[in-house]
Design a protein around this motif. Structure first.
Motif, short mmCIF file in Angstrom:
data_model
loop_
_atom_site.label_atom_id
_atom_site.label_comp_id
_atom_site.label_asym_id
_atom_site.label_seq_id
_atom_site.Cartn_x
_atom_site.Cartn_y
_atom_site.Cartn_z
N VAL A 148 38.16 -23.86 44.68
CA VAL A 148 38.31 -24.44 46.02
C VAL A 148 36.95 -24.71 46.64
N LYS A 174 40.26 -19.09 41.62
CA LYS A 174 40.80 -20.06 42.57
C LYS A 174 39.86 -20.25 43.74
N GLU A 175 39.26 -19.17 44.22
CA GLU A 175 38.30 -19.29 45.31
C GLU A 175 37.09 -20.10 44.88
N ARG A 185 42.33 -14.36 38.57
CA ARG A 185 42.87 -15.65 38.99
C ARG A 185 42.53 -15.96 40.45
N ASP A 186 42.61 -14.95 41.30
CA ASP A 186 42.26 -15.17 42.70
C ASP A 186 40.79 -15.54 42.85
N TYR A 238 32.87 -24.70 39.30
CA TYR A 238 33.76 -24.77 38.14
C TYR A 238 33.24 -24.00 36.92
N LEU A 286 44.27 -25.26 37.13
CA LEU A 286 43.99 -23.83 37.01
C LEU A 286 45.25 -23.05 36.63
N ASP A 287 46.38 -23.32 37.29
CA ASP A 287 47.63 -22.64 36.93
C ASP A 287 48.09 -23.01 35.53
N HIS A 291 46.16 -20.92 32.96
CA HIS A 291 46.64 -19.54 32.90
C HIS A 291 47.95 -19.44 32.11
N SER A 311 42.38 -27.79 41.55
CA SER A 311 42.75 -26.55 42.24
C SER A 311 44.26 -26.37 42.35
#
Length: 531
Positions: A383, A379-380, A375-376, A387, A489-490, A493, A485
């Motif tokens: 940002v 996310k990077e 996930r990290d 994609y 994304l959240d 998940h 972002s």
């Protein structure tokens, strides 16, 4: 003209050749008449009628029919031949695979042996370097200054010696010769002397009389060649590049000593010291192109082993329940090889709190850490405007949802019509995707996932859907990249986690139904699983 020929050449025939050149000189016509010749007086040619009858009889005659046994026999022979060919091909393939495995095994063993040899050499070099540093710290006059011992001899006649020249009055060649002789006593002293700015300036002044416009880079290259020739056995290994560079470094050292002995005078031979330095510099540049990547790889290997040793020490301390105490020796070696940033990172990793995890919780803990890392990373990427990982995550969610509605063709078609990751990627690539489209997709997916939930999870899923709706209302009008972002994304998940929970419930229901069939009066019933 009648010309009889040999039977061996004409097949038992005579050739009669007529030439009508006398009648028509302009047109030369040649005719070849073949007359069969036989010595047997009773011989006569075959009648054309008999020949035609024989051919006709042979053509009209029907070919012999093969029996069924003959056909079966031929089929069996063909099958046996095919099996033999197949067995031969299989044996060849097996032998080829066996040789390939043996070759790969030998190559791997050889590579491991080479790596172990290199590792042992590097460790030996590190140990020797540590011993040299320790000996230098104990015996070096720079590290431990000591006063000169008084001269206690008596009754020695006074001798008037000429006053030595000051350092300013000496030539650069003389100063360099004296300093080099003093610093070459040990590797540590030579290394310290080379790092001084005064040494670089002195070498640059010395090179000015032999090379046009020398720079500090030329002076440092000069000092590097001197360092190589001072301890070649430790500095070089047995590789072909190192052997060539070792030879050139020793040759340069020889020419340097000769030049320092001559002083300011140039060599009488055809090769001057400037030419020797230019040649050694070229070899040094070529050697560096091969040696720098090799040294970088060796340094990476040593750093990897040092990190392993560091984690081993931390593991022992965690098992004993002691407070984390970083090993200074390992961290100092990491700092020498990787710099201050590498040491700070290793120290921070060592100081992180540890937690004891049981064998039954290990799988869940590893999965949790892997998901958090994924996930990290995603996310990077989002940002940064990348994609590709998000599209792959959407495809996984679509496949999971399609598997849940595989029994209903109508539900599958509806899901594919409203949720197509490939089409979403094309829209985003061509700039045809906006925030309202993404929000509508999130509402659709949330409603479908809530409809999949079991009765025990329905209230929790409804609360999640309300939170999604509230966040969509608050983020109305937000730019697309910021919206993705911050929310999409959240959402993806959590949606995947909800679908996984549906899978878990389905599996529990299947197990309960199987237990109900096997043991109808048992403690686990179908009603309890549905509740």
């Amino acid at each position: 003209l009648i010309v009889p020929l040999d039977r061996a050449q004409t097949g038992g025939e005579h050739t009669i050749l007529t030439h009508e050149s006398k009648r028509c000189p302009m047109a030369r016509l040649e005719k070849l008449i073949v007359v069969p010749v036989h010595e047997d007086p009773d011989w006569c040619p075959r009648s054309p009628e008999k020949l035609v009858k024989t051919v006709k009889k042979r053509l009209e005659a029907s070919p012999p029919r093969r029996s069924i046994e003959e056909a079966l026999r031929r089929c069996e022979e063909a099958e046996q031949k095919r099996k033999k060919l197949l067995c031969s091909a299989i044996q060849q393939a097996r032998s080829h695979n066996k040789r390939a495995r043996e070759t790969a095994k030998n190559v791997k063993a050889k590579r491991n042996a080479e790596m172990e040899h290199k590792r042992a050499e590097i460790e030996e070099k590190l140990v020797k370097a540590a011993e040299r540093r320790l000996n230098w710290s104990k015996t070096s006059p720079i590290a431990q200054p000591s006063a000169p011992k008084p001269f206690e001899e008596a009754n020695i006649p006074a001798v008037s010696l000429p006053e030595p020249l000051s350092e300013a009055e000496q030539l650069p060649e003389q100063r360099l010769r004296l300093q080099l002789r003093s610093a070459s006593q040990s590797v540590a002293e030579l290394s310290l002397w080379m790092k001084l700015s005064a040494t670089v300036s002195l070498v640059r002044i010395f090179l000015a009389s032999h090379v046009d416009d020398p720079t500090d880079k030329d002076a440092r290259r000069f000092l590097a060649l001197v360092y190589m020739s001072n301890d070649p056995a430790t500095f070089f290994d047995g590789s072909p590049e190192d052997c060539v560079m070792k030879r050139e470094a020793m040759r340069f050292n020889k020419m340097l000593k000769m030049q320092l002995k001559r002083g300011a005078e140039h060599a009488d031979s055809s090769e001057t010291f400037g030419a020797s330095y230019t040649r050694a510099s070229r070899f040094y540049a070529a050697w560096s192109a091969h040696d720098v990547p090799k040294q970088a790889r060796e340094v990476d290997e040593v750093l990897s082993r040092l990190h392993e040793q560091l984690m081993t020490v931390r593991t022992e301390q965690a098992r004993s329940g002691a407070e984390p105490a970083p090993p200074v020796e390992i961290l100092s070696q990491i700092r020498l090889l990787g710099g201050d940033e590498m040491e700070a990172s290793a120290r921070a990793t060592f100081s992180q709190p540890w937690q004891t995890v049981g064998a039954q919780d290990l799988e869940a803990r590893v999965r949790e850490i892997a998901l958090r890392a994924m996930r990290d990373a995603l996310k990077e990427q989002v940002v940064a405007g990348e994609y590709s990982g998000l599209y792959g995550l959407l495809e996984e969610l679509q496949k999971a949802m399609l598997a849940l509605v595989a029994h209903s063709e109508r539900s599958r078609d509806d899901l594919i019509d409203h949720f197509d990751p490939k089409f979403i990627e094309q829209q985003a690539t061509h700039g045809a995707l906006d925030t309202e489209d993404v929000a509508a997709l999130m509402r659709y997916l949330a409603a479908n996932i809530v409809s999949y939930q079991a009765a025990a999870d329905e209230a929790e899923a409804q609360a999640w859907a309300r939170e999604v709706e509230a966040s969509l209302e608050r983020s109305s009008g937000m730019p697309l990249q910021a919206f993705i972002s911050a929310h999409l994304l959240d959402f993806v998940h959590v949606a995947i986690e909800r679908v996984q929970k549906v899978y878990l419930r389905v599996r529990q229901l299947a197990e309960a139904m199987q237990n109900e069939r096997d043991n109808p009066s048992g403690p686990t019933s179908l009603g309890e699983a549905l509740a």
